[in-house]
Scaffold this active site. Structure first.
Site, short mmCIF file in Angstrom:
data_model
loop_
_atom_site.label_atom_id
_atom_site.label_comp_id
_atom_site.label_asym_id
_atom_site.label_seq_id
_atom_site.Cartn_x
_atom_site.Cartn_y
_atom_site.Cartn_z
N SER A 218 44.06 8.17 20.79
CA SER A 218 43.52 9.44 20.29
C SER A 218 42.02 9.56 20.43
O SER A 218 41.49 10.66 20.43
CB SER A 218 43.91 9.61 18.82
OG SER A 218 43.40 8.55 18.05
N HIS B 69 50.17 11.29 19.69
CA HIS B 69 49.45 12.17 20.62
C HIS B 69 50.22 12.33 21.94
O HIS B 69 49.62 12.43 23.00
CB HIS B 69 48.03 11.64 20.85
CG HIS B 69 47.21 11.70 19.61
ND1 HIS B 69 46.56 12.84 19.19
CD2 HIS B 69 46.99 10.77 18.65
CE1 HIS B 69 45.95 12.60 18.04
NE2 HIS B 69 46.20 11.36 17.69
N LYS C 253 51.34 17.02 14.07
CA LYS C 253 50.46 17.41 15.17
C LYS C 253 51.19 18.46 16.04
O LYS C 253 51.25 19.62 15.64
CB LYS C 253 50.03 16.18 15.97
CG LYS C 253 49.25 15.16 15.09
CD LYS C 253 48.57 14.10 15.91
CE LYS C 253 48.11 12.90 15.09
NZ LYS C 253 47.13 13.18 14.04
#
Ligand code: PLP
Length: 420
Positions: free
Chosen positions: A208, A236, A267
């Site tokens: 990240s 991610h 996310k």
């Protein structure tokens, strides 16, 4: 009564006013904390929080008036945080299942939507089963201790996320740290770890802070050679890497070689909150019995479950959303490189603009906001000393014009502060 209250109010100690603890120890603590805070400010690494007064999205309104700000620092990779169907699903779940469970899962905190979401997550990743947590931080905090004993070994990339590092700290296995994405070093450590019963290689799928992608093919080959298991943190990657957004393992063609996946619902998958582990059924069964953040923390709220469930439906219906990212990322990376900036990583919507100096990163980020672009400077201890950067995150819902405005602002601000 009223007289005492009035006197307290005049002295600033009215009902509801904060009460400072008294005593020498409290005073000593306060002095120590204030001095530590001063050191952080002095080092230029103070992290202030900007207050958003609108929904999360590519365009924001900040509290205090800043409207029409273009947002380049959320993990809202697919723009699902404010997707109308995701919001509707949350409202429906809230109405049908209530605000929350007031309980952990094994007492009276499991609803049909929790089971449905776990089944959906496992199907999405093509794994046997899945278990929900309040966050991926919790999933990482819970897995190593539950799975590994002093007879076992864990081999961890040195730049793994803080939650993996903390999770590993909590377990009693033998610990090996290999250099970031360095396969020679991993192999040396795997050789050393042959003496242990079980070996687990743990890595972020996508890192990240650097926007780089773990060499999973090579990691899986080494794992096979040295009889090890592979664990990846896909926070991610889930939702947008790989042809169908399944993540790094799909992107690199090793879906059948990675044993355990931890990821987040906070996310790309709707952005509310929550995390999970998905993998072999006996592992998930064991986590339900042994994993402390699961056993001793409240169930995910229904509205949060509703968001994630709908986000997964949208991704499983079509791969168009997952595929909408790559061109945007490429546009930003190539234009910034042409302008003279160094962008770390490769082909990932995390685009760290490398600046080195912490103060420069913070001043430039502030100046970008003056030009309507919301980005954040990252400095120690979030990244190593001397490697400060502004992390730009591209979202599928940014327009080409948004991206071009960001590059123009960077170019102006970079020239002004001597970064170009
Ligand atoms: N792992 C990685 C790589 C992350 O970036 C994050 C969040 O920043 C986490 C784990 C924790 O995820 P969550 O926000 O669900 O706790």
């Amino acid at each position: 009564m009223w007289r005492a209250a009035a006197v307290r109010a005049l002295r600033g100690g009215g009902a509801g006013a904060p009460r400072a603890a008294s005593g020498a120890a409290a005073a000593q603590l306060r002095r120590r904390l204030e001095s530590e805070l001063e050191d952080i400010r002095g080092a230029g690494t103070w992290k202030s929080e900007r207050v958003i007064a609108s929904r999360q999205g590519p365009h924001l309104r900040l509290a205090g008036g800043g409207a029409g700000i273009i947002n380049f620092c959320a993990n809202n990779y697919l723009g699902l945080s404010s997707h109308p169907e995701v919001i509707r699903a949350a409202v429906e779940a809230l109405e049908k299942f209530g605000a929350g469970l007031s309980s952990v899962r094994f007492i009276c905190g499991t609803q049909s939507i929790h089971k449905d979401l776990e089944e959906k997550i496992a199907r999405f990743h093509q794994r046997e089963d899945a278990i929900l947590y309040a966050s991926c931080f919790d999933a990482n905090a819970g897995i190593f201790e539950a799975l590994l004993t002093p007879e076992d070994a864990v081999l961890s990339d040195e730049l793994n996320h803080a939650s993996i590092i903390d999770g590993i700290r909590l377990c009693k296995a033998n610990k090996y740290r290999y250099k970031h994405m360095d396969m020679q070093d991993l192999e040396a450590k795997l050789k050393e770890a042959q003496k242990h019963r079980l070996r687990l290689v743990a890595t972020d799928g996508a890192f990240s802070m650097d926007g780089d992608i773990a060499p999973l093919r090579e990691i899986c080959q080494l794992a096979q050679k040295y009889d090890a298991l592979v664990f990846i943190d896909e926070c991610h990657a889930t939702g947008f890497l790989g042809p169908n957004g399944r993540g790094t393992d799909e992107l690199l063609g090793v879906m059948d070689k990675v044993t355990i996946i931890n990821s987040t619902l906070g996310k790309a998958l709707g952005g509310a909150a929550g995390g999970y582990t998905t993998g072999p059924k006996p592992l998930i069964d064991l986590l339900r019995q042994r994993s402390r953040p699961y056993l001793f923390s409240n169930s995910l709220p229904p509205a949060v479950v509703g968001c994630a469930s709908k986000a997964l439906d949208l991704l499983m219906e079509s791969n168009a959303i997952a595929q909408s990212m790559a061109a945007k990322t490429q546009r930003f990376r190539s234009k910034m490189t042409a302008a003279g900036f160094t962008i770390s990583g490769k082909d990932h919507p995390i685009c760290p603009v490398m600046l080195g100096d912490a103060r420069l990163a913070s001043v430039m980020a502030e100046d970008m906001l003056n030009r309507g672009i919301y980005v954040i400077g990252f400095s120690y201890p979030v990244v190593p000393k001397g490697k400060a950067r502004i992390r730009v995150q591209i979202s599928a819902v940014h327009s080409d014009e948004d991206i071009d405005r960001c590059v123009e602002a960077f170019t102006e601000v970079g020239r002004k502060h001597g970064a170009l």
